[in-house]
Design a protein around this motif. Structure first.
Motif, PDB file in Angstrom:
ATOM      1  N   SER A  54       0.834  -1.203   0.000  1.00 36.04           N
ATOM      2  CA  SER A  54       0.000   0.000   0.000  1.00 36.04           C
ATOM      3  C   SER A  54       0.866   1.250   0.000  1.00 36.04           C
ATOM      4  N   GLU A  55       0.312   2.312  -0.559  1.00 33.65           N
ATOM      5  CA  GLU A  55       0.962   3.623  -0.544  1.00 33.65           C
ATOM      6  C   GLU A  55      -0.073   4.685  -0.220  1.00 33.65           C
ATOM      7  N   ILE A  56       0.396   5.788   0.363  1.00 37.26           N
ATOM      8  CA  ILE A  56      -0.468   6.912   0.705  1.00 37.26           C
ATOM      9  C   ILE A  56      -0.343   7.987  -0.375  1.00 37.26           C
ATOM     10  N   VAL A  57      -1.497   8.499  -0.826  1.00 37.44           N
ATOM     11  CA  VAL A  57      -1.513   9.567  -1.823  1.00 37.44           C
ATOM     12  C   VAL A  57      -2.381  10.706  -1.293  1.00 37.44           C
ATOM     13  N   PRO A  58      -2.168  11.937  -1.743  1.00 41.17           N
ATOM     14  CA  PRO A  58      -2.969  13.069  -1.261  1.00 41.17           C
ATOM     15  C   PRO A  58      -4.383  13.045  -1.831  1.00 41.17           C
ATOM     16  N   CYS A  59      -5.304  13.694  -1.130  1.00 36.51           N
ATOM     17  CA  CYS A  59      -6.706  13.632  -1.531  1.00 36.51           C
ATOM     18  C   CYS A  59      -6.996  14.408  -2.811  1.00 36.51           C
ATOM     19  N   ASP A  60      -6.085  15.271  -3.235  1.00 42.08           N
ATOM     20  CA  ASP A  60      -6.339  15.997  -4.485  1.00 42.08           C
ATOM     21  C   ASP A  60      -5.809  15.239  -5.704  1.00 42.08           C
ATOM     22  N   ILE A  61      -5.502  13.982  -5.536  1.00 38.43           N
ATOM     23  CA  ILE A  61      -5.079  13.165  -6.670  1.00 38.43           C
ATOM     24  C   ILE A  61      -6.222  13.096  -7.688  1.00 38.43           C
ATOM     25  N   THR A  62      -5.905  13.130  -8.968  1.00 37.91           N
ATOM     26  CA  THR A  62      -6.921  13.121 -10.014  1.00 37.91           C
ATOM     27  C   THR A  62      -7.184  11.702 -10.505  1.00 37.91           C
ATOM     28  N   ALA A  63      -8.283  11.552 -11.209  1.00 39.26           N
ATOM     29  CA  ALA A  63      -8.604  10.237 -11.776  1.00 39.26           C
ATOM     30  C   ALA A  63      -7.522   9.795 -12.757  1.00 39.26           C
ATOM     31  N   ASP A  64      -6.972  10.724 -13.532  1.00 37.81           N
ATOM     32  CA  ASP A  64      -5.914  10.364 -14.482  1.00 37.81           C
ATOM     33  C   ASP A  64      -4.674   9.865 -13.747  1.00 37.81           C
ATOM     34  N   GLY A 112     -13.966   9.551   4.813  1.00 39.77           N
ATOM     35  CA  GLY A 112     -13.971   8.909   3.499  1.00 39.77           C
ATOM     36  C   GLY A 112     -15.361   8.473   3.085  1.00 39.77           C
ATOM     37  N   GLN A 113     -16.163   7.978   4.046  1.00 38.85           N
ATOM     38  CA  GLN A 113     -17.555   7.638   3.735  1.00 38.85           C
ATOM     39  C   GLN A 113     -18.339   8.886   3.383  1.00 38.85           C
ATOM     40  N   GLN A 114     -18.153   9.947   4.157  1.00 41.84           N
ATOM     41  CA  GLN A 114     -18.883  11.190   3.906  1.00 41.84           C
ATOM     42  C   GLN A 114     -18.506  11.786   2.546  1.00 41.84           C
ATOM     43  N   ALA A 115     -17.201  11.770   2.233  1.00 38.96           N
ATOM     44  CA  ALA A 115     -16.753  12.301   0.936  1.00 38.96           C
ATOM     45  C   ALA A 115     -17.335  11.483  -0.209  1.00 38.96           C
ATOM     46  N   MET A 116     -17.386  10.173  -0.052  1.00 41.12           N
ATOM     47  CA  MET A 116     -17.983   9.325  -1.074  1.00 41.12           C
ATOM     48  C   MET A 116     -19.460   9.651  -1.249  1.00 41.12           C
ATOM     49  N   ALA A 117     -20.188   9.811  -0.145  1.00 42.83           N
ATOM     50  CA  ALA A 117     -21.616  10.098  -0.209  1.00 42.83           C
ATOM     51  C   ALA A 117     -21.890  11.414  -0.930  1.00 42.83           C
ATOM     52  N   VAL A 118     -21.155  12.462  -0.562  1.00 44.24           N
ATOM     53  CA  VAL A 118     -21.367  13.775  -1.181  1.00 44.24           C
ATOM     54  C   VAL A 118     -21.011  13.744  -2.662  1.00 44.24           C
ATOM     55  N   ALA A 119     -19.904  13.069  -3.006  1.00 42.70           N
ATOM     56  CA  ALA A 119     -19.474  13.012  -4.404  1.00 42.70           C
ATOM     57  C   ALA A 119     -20.489  12.309  -5.293  1.00 42.70           C
ATOM     58  N   LEU A 120     -21.271  11.384  -4.702  1.00 46.22           N
ATOM     59  CA  LEU A 120     -22.203  10.586  -5.495  1.00 46.22           C
ATOM     60  C   LEU A 120     -23.653  11.009  -5.305  1.00 46.22           C
ATOM     61  N   GLY A 121     -23.872  12.177  -4.686  1.00 43.71           N
ATOM     62  CA  GLY A 121     -25.225  12.713  -4.598  1.00 43.71           C
ATOM     63  C   GLY A 121     -25.941  12.451  -3.300  1.00 43.71           C
ATOM     64  N   GLY A 122     -25.303  11.887  -2.315  1.00 43.82           N
ATOM     65  CA  GLY A 122     -25.907  11.687  -1.006  1.00 43.82           C
ATOM     66  C   GLY A 122     -25.801  12.953  -0.168  1.00 43.82           C
ATOM     67  N   PRO A 167     -14.869  12.835  -8.207  1.00 48.84           N
ATOM     68  CA  PRO A 167     -15.929  11.837  -8.404  1.00 48.84           C
ATOM     69  C   PRO A 167     -15.599  10.816  -9.480  1.00 48.84           C
ATOM     70  N   GLU A 168     -14.793  11.195 -10.455  1.00 50.68           N
ATOM     71  CA  GLU A 168     -14.466  10.275 -11.536  1.00 50.68           C
ATOM     72  C   GLU A 168     -13.690   9.069 -11.016  1.00 50.68           C
ATOM     73  N   ILE A 169     -12.956   9.240  -9.903  1.00 52.49           N
ATOM     74  CA  ILE A 169     -12.212   8.128  -9.319  1.00 52.49           C
ATOM     75  C   ILE A 169     -13.165   7.004  -8.908  1.00 52.49           C
ATOM     76  N   LEU A 170     -14.346   7.397  -8.409  1.00 51.05           N
ATOM     77  CA  LEU A 170     -15.309   6.409  -7.938  1.00 51.05           C
ATOM     78  C   LEU A 170     -15.978   5.672  -9.090  1.00 51.05           C
ATOM     79  N   GLY A 171     -15.763   6.136 -10.317  1.00 47.46           N
ATOM     80  CA  GLY A 171     -16.343   5.480 -11.476  1.00 47.46           C
ATOM     81  C   GLY A 171     -15.337   4.734 -12.328  1.00 47.46           C
ATOM     82  N   LEU A 172     -14.136   4.525 -11.802  1.00 43.92           N
ATOM     83  CA  LEU A 172     -13.095   3.843 -12.576  1.00 43.92           C
ATOM     84  C   LEU A 172     -13.257   2.321 -12.584  1.00 43.92           C
ATOM     85  N   GLY A 173     -14.168   1.816 -11.760  1.00 42.32           N
ATOM     86  CA  GLY A 173     -14.331   0.370 -11.680  1.00 42.32           C
ATOM     87  C   GLY A 173     -13.374  -0.280 -10.704  1.00 42.32           C
TER      88      GLY A 173
END
Length: 534
Positions: free
Chosen positions: A35-45, A89-99, A74-80
């Motif tokens: 495992s590695e740690i990356v910053p939260c502003d990492i992009t889907a690309d 992390g749960q809250q960020a996921m919920a907001v990004a996906l419309g919760g 949000p595009e990260i959550l759609g990469l499959g």
């Protein structure tokens, strides 16, 4: 700069500023998955470029609705790619996906009991009610479309949620914390059940991959290493020795400020156990001259550090004149150094390195390419690697030691007499407390039992006191004993040593070390004190 080899199977931990960010990465590695740690502003690309097998979203201190609150692309959550979110992390996921996330009337901090709501791959093999560790005021109030609620507490209606078809899972609680009794089971279910990963990041594979990476980078060129005798530099030396043998030159600059017996131990190991070019630079007298009359600890640090590089580069220059020029400099940078510097790892590359590694004072016209083969490893992984490479325990488990050595455990100026007193007193402290820890291990079977002492040493203050030895008055030096318990060095508590152990240490120092007539014990915790005295 050459880096250590990155395994093909990787889990990335997206860090939202969590106090447990490194702990999440460690829990994954405990299950033999890299495992590695990356910053939260990492992009889907950038995530695509890293090609992770799974993504974990850490917790964090912010509110998702605060100004400048960190968020997930949000595009990260759609990469499959399977994603597991914890707390923020749960809250960020919920907001990004419309919760929706709301500020609850009552927060949850500490242990809480969740009740499962239906079947979930994440909870496989765990009971319907179980204790978890919560730390939140905000919580998901409405899950995104397609998500199911899989557990709740009396306070939190969405203690966990999931969209298994998209392989998206999240918990409001912290599975990575030991207080969550089935947390590691949940993590195991995610990695091996949901993601179908293999636990193949083992010490054998680590060594094999790292050796191959060093050989590929170095080729037929030469490598030089400043060998201090500490854990990190010794493990780098052992790893490079395995990879390139005599192409490695280990330069051991002996400044005379190490603990008693350590220079001999270092030379013994790296001249007889490993097939490397070992150069022992005896600079003891030069350092004593430079430190003469110096009392300020920061000035001591500057002198010791500056002179080290002068000694080191003098050896490098001699090698070049002898027709053995060196292209690479190997260093013991470890993963926490990278994380703490804010270094960003994307696409398997580190775009920045901790500042002090970029500030090596190369003389004019001198340059080395850096090799940092431990830059993927936490400290205890470095120790395990050292053991696997055949380093003796007295090096692998060597206690933390300041770079300037005993120069800053001598309060005031440094001279040969004070060094001799401190080395001999410190040797007694280490001998007695090594034995004490071994007795605890024999009784408990745990190397790091509750009462084991983490770090211990002697300090020589710049005072003398009156004493009586035999029928004569003495005017000699006291020695300060420092012994602490700690797990991370950020905080530390003074060790409650048994009286008989303290008495034995005191009696031996006064009887066996000329120039000492008193022993005192430092019973101050960190904070407000520090572990070291200077």
């Amino acid at each position: 700069m050459a880096e250590s080899a990155t395994p093909e199977q990787i889990v990335i931990v997206v860090d939202f500023g969590a106090q447990y960010g490194q702990l999440i990465a460690r829990r994954v590695r405990d299950l033999h998955v890299y495992s590695e740690i990356v910053p939260c502003d990492i992009t889907a690309d950038e995530v695509r470029a890293m090609a992770p097998a799974a993504i974990i979203l850490s917790g964090g201190p912010a509110s998702v609705y605060a100004e400048d609150a960190p968020s997930i692309d949000p595009e990260i959550l759609g990469l499959g790619i399977p994603v597991l979110g914890f707390c923020y992390g749960q809250q960020a996921m919920a907001v990004a996906l419309g919760g929706e996330v709301a500020h609850t009337e009552k927060g949850e901090y500490g242990p809480a009991v969740i009740t499962r709501a239906g079947e979930s791959a994440l909870f496989d093999g765990t009971p319907g009610e179980q204790t978890v560790w919560m730390s939140h005021r905000d919580a998901v109030s409405r899950v995104p479309e397609g998500f199911a609620i899989t557990s709740r507490t009396e306070v939190c209606p969405v203690a966990s949620m999931e969209y298994p078809e998209r392989k998206l899972f999240a918990t409001q609680f912290h599975p990575e914390v030991r207080h969550t009794e089935f947390g590691q089971t949940m993590l195991r279910n995610f990695l091996f059940g949901v993601c179908e990963l293999e636990p193949d990041w083992t010490m054998d594979s680590i060594i094999e991959d790292s050796v191959a990476a060093i050989r590929a980078e170095v080729g037929d060129d030469r490598v030089i290493l400043g060998l201090s005798g500490g854990v990190d530099s010794s493990v780098v030396a052992a790893l490079c020795a395995r990879a390139i043998g005599k192409q490695l030159t280990c330069v051991f600059v002996n400044h005379g400020l190490l603990r008693k017996g350590e220079p001999e131990e270092v030379e013994e190991v790296f001249t007889k156990q490993f097939d490397v070019d070992f150069i022992h630079v005896h600079a003891e007298e030069r350092y004593l001259e430079l430190l003469s009359g110096v009392t300020d600890p920061e000035e001591k640090r500057r002198i010791v550090g500056t002179q080290f590089w002068k000694e080191f580069f003098a050896v490098a220059e001699d090698l070049a004149q002898d027709g053995r020029p060196v292209k690479y400099l190997a260093q013991g940078t470890i993963y926490p150094d990278i994380i703490e510097s804010g270094a960003r790892k994307t696409g398997g590359k580190a775009s920045t390195i901790k500042s002090h590694h970029n500030l090596i004072p190369f003389p004019e016209g001198v340059h080395f390419d850096l090799i940092e083969p431990l830059d993927h490893f936490f400290k205890d992984e470095v120790r395990a690697l050292g053991t696997a490479l055949g380093l003796p325990d007295y090096i692998v488990h060597r206690q933390p030691f300041p770079g300037p050595g005993l120069a800053i455990r001598i309060i005031g100026d440094v001279d040969g007499e004070k060094l001799t007193i401190l080395k001999n007193a410190d040797a007694i402290v280490r001998e007695e407390l090594d034995a004490y820890n071994e007795r605890l291990f024999a009784e408990t079977g745990e190397r790091n039992s509750e009462h084991a002492v983490w770090q211990y040493f002697a300090v020589l203050p710049d005072i003398k006191s009156v004493g009586v030895m035999g029928d004569e008055r003495t005017y000699a030096r006291p020695v300060i004993l420092r012994a602490v318990e700690s797990s991370d060095a950020m905080t530390a508590d003074w060790a409650r040593l048994p009286y008989d152990v303290l008495a034995r240490i005191s009696g031996r120092i006064v009887a066996e070390v000329p120039g000492v007539n008193r022993v005192v014990y430092d019973i101050t915790s960190k904070p407000p004190a520090t572990i070291e005295w200077e």
